[in-house]
Design a protein around this motif. Structure first.
Motif, short mmCIF file in Angstrom:
data_model
loop_
_atom_site.label_atom_id
_atom_site.label_comp_id
_atom_site.label_asym_id
_atom_site.label_seq_id
_atom_site.Cartn_x
_atom_site.Cartn_y
_atom_site.Cartn_z
N VAL A 58 8.23 -9.41 -4.11
CA VAL A 58 8.00 -10.49 -3.14
C VAL A 58 7.73 -11.79 -3.88
O VAL A 58 8.25 -12.86 -3.52
CB VAL A 58 6.84 -10.15 -2.19
CG1 VAL A 58 6.42 -11.37 -1.37
CG2 VAL A 58 7.21 -8.99 -1.29
N MET A 59 6.92 -11.71 -4.94
CA MET A 59 6.63 -12.91 -5.73
C MET A 59 7.92 -13.52 -6.28
O MET A 59 8.14 -14.73 -6.20
CB MET A 59 5.66 -12.57 -6.87
CG MET A 59 4.28 -12.22 -6.41
SD MET A 59 3.29 -11.66 -7.82
CE MET A 59 1.64 -11.74 -7.14
N ALA A 75 2.89 -5.97 5.87
CA ALA A 75 3.07 -4.92 4.86
C ALA A 75 4.44 -5.11 4.23
O ALA A 75 5.46 -5.12 4.93
CB ALA A 75 2.96 -3.54 5.50
N VAL A 76 4.49 -5.28 2.92
CA VAL A 76 5.76 -5.56 2.25
C VAL A 76 6.75 -4.41 2.41
O VAL A 76 7.96 -4.63 2.35
CB VAL A 76 5.58 -5.94 0.76
CG1 VAL A 76 4.74 -7.20 0.64
CG2 VAL A 76 4.99 -4.82 -0.05
N ALA A 77 6.26 -3.20 2.64
CA ALA A 77 7.15 -2.05 2.78
C ALA A 77 7.81 -1.96 4.16
O ALA A 77 8.72 -1.17 4.35
CB ALA A 77 6.37 -0.76 2.51
N ASP A 78 7.36 -2.81 5.10
CA ASP A 78 7.86 -2.70 6.47
C ASP A 78 9.19 -3.40 6.72
O ASP A 78 9.69 -3.37 7.83
CB ASP A 78 6.81 -3.24 7.46
CG ASP A 78 5.66 -2.27 7.63
OD1 ASP A 78 5.74 -1.13 7.13
OD2 ASP A 78 4.68 -2.65 8.30
N GLY A 79 9.72 -4.06 5.72
CA GLY A 79 11.02 -4.70 5.93
C GLY A 79 11.06 -6.10 5.38
O GLY A 79 10.26 -6.47 4.53
N SER A 93 0.85 -1.18 0.00
CA SER A 93 0.00 0.00 0.00
C SER A 93 0.89 1.23 0.00
O SER A 93 1.76 1.37 0.87
CB SER A 93 -0.91 0.02 1.23
OG SER A 93 -1.81 1.10 1.18
N VAL A 94 0.70 2.10 -0.97
CA VAL A 94 1.53 3.30 -1.06
C VAL A 94 0.88 4.48 -0.36
O VAL A 94 1.52 5.20 0.42
CB VAL A 94 1.84 3.62 -2.54
CG1 VAL A 94 2.60 4.93 -2.66
CG2 VAL A 94 2.63 2.49 -3.17
N HIS A 95 -0.41 4.67 -0.59
CA HIS A 95 -1.11 5.84 -0.04
C HIS A 95 -2.00 5.51 1.15
O HIS A 95 -2.62 6.40 1.70
CB HIS A 95 -1.93 6.52 -1.14
CG HIS A 95 -1.11 6.94 -2.32
ND1 HIS A 95 -0.19 7.97 -2.25
CD2 HIS A 95 -1.02 6.45 -3.57
CE1 HIS A 95 0.40 8.10 -3.43
NE2 HIS A 95 -0.07 7.18 -4.24
N GLY A 96 -2.08 4.23 1.52
CA GLY A 96 -2.88 3.83 2.68
C GLY A 96 -4.24 3.23 2.36
O GLY A 96 -4.88 2.66 3.24
N GLY A 133 -2.59 -8.84 -1.29
CA GLY A 133 -3.24 -7.57 -1.58
C GLY A 133 -2.29 -6.59 -2.22
O GLY A 133 -1.12 -6.51 -1.85
N SER A 134 -2.82 -5.87 -3.21
CA SER A 134 -1.98 -4.90 -3.92
C SER A 134 -2.85 -3.84 -4.57
O SER A 134 -3.94 -4.15 -5.06
CB SER A 134 -1.18 -5.61 -5.01
OG SER A 134 -0.44 -4.67 -5.78
#
Length: 181
Positions: free
Chosen positions: A72-73, A37-41, A9-12, A57-58
């Motif tokens: 991630v895939m 969340a993939v952006a969390d690390g 999620s980029v914008h939430g 989810g994307s």
């Protein structure tokens, strides 16, 4: 039952949809949702391997999954695909975009194909399309939950009906996992 929800999620807006999916999972006794969340690390591959289900989810960008979820895939080859750690797990997906339709189906197809390559069992929606903006599945997705978000704060969008659809998907996945256990 552990159900992991791995999302970008980029914008939430997609994060809000992921939270609704988790709320739906929580409606089923004995089911626990794990938001990732993939952006969390770093990706917790061990948690995903221990999960009974994985829900992807994307946001839909340029007609497909986000670059971060795609990474991630691709990164899943060694820790998950080669050893087949996700084989026979339940899988599902959800997506969100700024357009009402915006090629969201292709994003869900990408997720479903990825799940199939891992030997997973895909669960779609069993909701007839809503006839108004206030009804669940107003966008008419069968392969997974679809949402549309305006260019506003995530507190204002996606719509309550889209979030209800996402929660329904989470609940459905948890119920299917319970049937398989």
């Amino acid at each position: 039952m552990l159900i992991s929800i791995i999302y970008d999620s980029v914008h939430g807006h997609t994060a809000k949809q992921a939270q609704a999916v988790a709320e739906g999972v929580g409606r089923v006794p004995g089911a626990e949702a794990q938001l990732i969340a993939v952006a969390d690390g770093p990706i917790p591959w061990e948690t995903l391997a221990a999960s009974d289900a994985i829900i992807f989810g994307s946001p839909t960008y340029n007609g497909t999954v986000s670059a971060r979820l795609k990474q991630v895939m691709e990164d899943s080859t060694r820790p998950a695909w080669v050893p087949q750690t996700w084989r026979n797990k339940i899988a599902a997906g959800f997506t969100n975009s700024g357009a009402l339709h915006g090629d969201k189906l292709n994003t869900l197809i990408t997720m479903a194909l990825f799940a199939a390559q891992h030997g997973m069992i895909w669960v779609g929606l069993d909701l007839f399309p809503g006839r108004s903006a206030d009804e669940r599945n107003r966008i008419g997705g069968w392969l997974g939950a679809m949402a549309q978000s305006d260019d506003v704060s995530p507190e204002l969008s996606p719509s309550p009906s889209d979030l209800q659809t996402a929660a329904y998907l989470g609940q459905r996945v948890a119920e299917i996992v319970r049937q398989f256990k």
